[in-house]
Design a protein around this motif. Structure first.
Motif, PDB file in Angstrom:
ATOM      1  N   HIS A  90       0.864  -1.189  -0.027  1.00  0.00           N
ATOM      2  CA  HIS A  90      -0.085  -0.174   0.292  1.00  0.00           C
ATOM      3  C   HIS A  90       0.872   1.180   0.020  1.00  0.00           C
ATOM      4  O   HIS A  90       2.205   1.328   0.206  1.00  0.00           O
ATOM      5  CB  HIS A  90      -1.137  -0.069   1.160  1.00  0.00           C
ATOM      6  CG  HIS A  90      -0.206   0.037   2.459  1.00  0.00           C
ATOM      7  ND1 HIS A  90       0.409  -1.104   3.273  1.00  0.00           N
ATOM      8  CD2 HIS A  90      -0.107   1.061   3.379  1.00  0.00           C
ATOM      9  CE1 HIS A  90       0.943  -0.355   4.161  1.00  0.00           C
ATOM     10  NE2 HIS A  90       0.704   0.718   4.407  1.00  0.00           N
ATOM     11  N   ASP A 123       0.834   4.852   2.003  1.00  0.00           N
ATOM     12  CA  ASP A 123       0.244   5.488   3.198  1.00  0.00           C
ATOM     13  C   ASP A 123      -0.900   6.613   2.831  1.00  0.00           C
ATOM     14  O   ASP A 123      -0.493   7.685   1.845  1.00  0.00           O
ATOM     15  CB  ASP A 123       1.174   6.071   4.244  1.00  0.00           C
ATOM     16  CG  ASP A 123       1.714   5.035   4.929  1.00  0.00           C
ATOM     17  OD1 ASP A 123       1.439   3.892   5.104  1.00  0.00           O
ATOM     18  OD2 ASP A 123       3.041   5.246   5.393  1.00  0.00           O
ATOM     19  N   TRP A 176       9.970   7.341   3.500  1.00  0.00           N
ATOM     20  CA  TRP A 176       9.853   6.983   2.445  1.00  0.00           C
ATOM     21  C   TRP A 176       8.895   7.915   1.572  1.00  0.00           C
ATOM     22  O   TRP A 176       8.041   8.563   2.295  1.00  0.00           O
ATOM     23  CB  TRP A 176       9.318   5.405   2.081  1.00  0.00           C
ATOM     24  CG  TRP A 176       7.895   4.990   2.747  1.00  0.00           C
ATOM     25  CD1 TRP A 176       6.669   5.282   2.465  1.00  0.00           C
ATOM     26  CD2 TRP A 176       7.919   4.693   4.243  1.00  0.00           C
ATOM     27  NE1 TRP A 176       5.737   5.059   3.461  1.00  0.00           N
ATOM     28  CE2 TRP A 176       6.311   4.417   4.574  1.00  0.00           C
ATOM     29  CE3 TRP A 176       8.809   4.052   5.319  1.00  0.00           C
ATOM     30  CZ2 TRP A 176       5.707   4.147   5.525  1.00  0.00           C
ATOM     31  CZ3 TRP A 176       8.174   3.888   6.332  1.00  0.00           C
ATOM     32  CH2 TRP A 176       6.803   3.681   6.844  1.00  0.00           C
ATOM     33  N   HIS A 202       4.796  -0.197   0.060  1.00  0.00           N
ATOM     34  CA  HIS A 202       5.356  -0.834   1.037  1.00  0.00           C
ATOM     35  C   HIS A 202       4.262  -1.638   1.897  1.00  0.00           C
ATOM     36  O   HIS A 202       3.261  -1.383   1.619  1.00  0.00           O
ATOM     37  CB  HIS A 202       6.015   0.256   2.206  1.00  0.00           C
ATOM     38  CG  HIS A 202       4.891   0.930   2.941  1.00  0.00           C
ATOM     39  ND1 HIS A 202       4.415   1.928   2.362  1.00  0.00           N
ATOM     40  CD2 HIS A 202       4.588   0.832   4.107  1.00  0.00           C
ATOM     41  CE1 HIS A 202       3.828   2.573   3.206  1.00  0.00           C
ATOM     42  NE2 HIS A 202       3.569   1.722   4.266  1.00  0.00           N
ATOM     43  N   ARG A 260       4.962   6.630  13.718  1.00  0.00           N
ATOM     44  CA  ARG A 260       5.201   6.968  12.380  1.00  0.00           C
ATOM     45  C   ARG A 260       4.628   8.543  12.350  1.00  0.00           C
ATOM     46  O   ARG A 260       3.650   8.722  12.953  1.00  0.00           O
ATOM     47  CB  ARG A 260       4.561   6.175  11.253  1.00  0.00           C
ATOM     48  CG  ARG A 260       4.576   6.690  10.012  1.00  0.00           C
ATOM     49  CD  ARG A 260       3.711   5.970   9.004  1.00  0.00           C
ATOM     50  NE  ARG A 260       2.486   6.896   8.674  1.00  0.00           N
ATOM     51  CZ  ARG A 260       1.251   6.348   8.353  1.00  0.00           C
ATOM     52  NH1 ARG A 260       1.153   4.959   8.372  1.00  0.00           N
ATOM     53  NH2 ARG A 260       0.426   7.072   8.214  1.00  0.00           N
TER      54      ARG A 260
END
Ligand SMILES: [Fe+2]
Length: 294
Positions: free
Chosen positions: A115, A117, A257, A264, A279
């Motif tokens: 996916h 994010d 990223w 990812h 995160r």
């Protein structure tokens, strides 16, 4: 400080050395990081013992942060982190691993699907910055695939086919694909689909990429089975080993990223062991489609 970059694979990822992320980021270093992100799509910073505040400060030095609320099924009583952090751990409000059948956990393990994010938000995420606070004894790698390289490896006919397609993204679609359909009416409303282009252009480089995500569950104007088969074929193509870097975590790693040009996924690990990952996310600049029909 002199920042040095070392490629991790020929296609994607670089490790960054010679920078202490606890120190205030100079505008020169911020610029170098943006350029390195455009080029490598994934940057790994090892041995960065950051507090949450330092992690947030580093993120803000690169752009505007996303608010993390409303994207998971985590109950308010289980919040462990500031609201601008996505809690990617397997821990409840008492810092204990969720039970194997916990509903929030079964929703969260959907991040083992490839996916990007926040592709389910009208303005999807730019960068994600994930920090390892505590890791399990084995497993739990994060894998990254380069969607620009995957786009360039498509044949001309497929590139033409997908150029102007628009997909519908929702967490309802990604979870439905692994058999999780246990949503309340409020969650169904909160997770209603948004539209995203299937081909994006990275502003800094002009490089095109396939904007894929497990959240993509349909293509506007296409019959559903045909849409899902195309998305499945593209995902299979785009996640071949030649486009992938697999990150084996160490405590105090920070991995950043670019969601605009990568997908990812998390890999499994022993569910009873704590895995504390935190995160922050940078907001994207604009919707990928002009009319954002949510
Ligand atoms: Fe993710």
């Amino acid at each position: 400080m002199t920042m040095r970059l070392r490629r991790l694979t020929p296609c994607i990822g670089a490790e960054v050395e010679g920078i202490d992320l606890r120190a205030p980021l100079t505008s020169e270093h911020a610029q170098s990081i943006h350029e390195a992100m455009d080029k490598h799509a994934v940057l790994v910073f090892r041995a960065q013992a950051l507090s949450d505040d330092e992690h947030a400060a580093f993120t803000r030095a690169l752009g505007e942060m996303e608010d993390a609320r409303g994207s998971s099924l985590r109950a308010a009583t289980d919040f462990r982190l500031p609201t601008n952090f996505a809690d990617v751990s397997n821990l409840d409000g008492n810092h204990k691993p969720y039970g194997p059948g916990d509903r929030g956990r079964l929703f969260a393990i959907g991040n083992r699907l490839w996916h990007s994010d926040s592709s389910f938000k009208p303005i999807p995420a730019k960068y994600s910055l994930l920090r390892a606070v505590c890791i399990p004894s084995r497993g739990g790698n994060t894998e990254f695939a380069h969607m620009g390289a995957a786009y360039e490896a498509l044949d001309e006919e497929t590139r033409t086919l997908i150029e102007d397609l628009v997909c519908e993204h929702s967490q309802l679609f990604s979870r439905e694909s692994i058999g999780f359909t246990d949503f309340t009416p409020e969650e169904r409303s909160r997770f209603r689909p948004v539209r995203q282009r299937l081909v994006r252009t990275l502003p800094g480089t002009g490089r095109k990429s396939i904007y894929l995500s497990s959240h993509a569950g349909g293509i506007v104007g296409w019959p559903l089975p045909e849409a899902r088969l195309l998305l499945r074929d593209l995902t299979e193509h785009a996640t071949q080993p030649r486009f992938v870097y697999s990150h084996r975590w160490q405590v105090n790693d920070l991995v950043m990223w670019d969601n605009r040009q990568t997908m990812h996924r998390a890999r499994p690990f022993p569910a009873h062991e704590p895995r504390d990952m935190r995160r922050t996310t940078l907001k994207g600049d604009a919707p990928t489609v002009l009319e954002q029909a949510a």
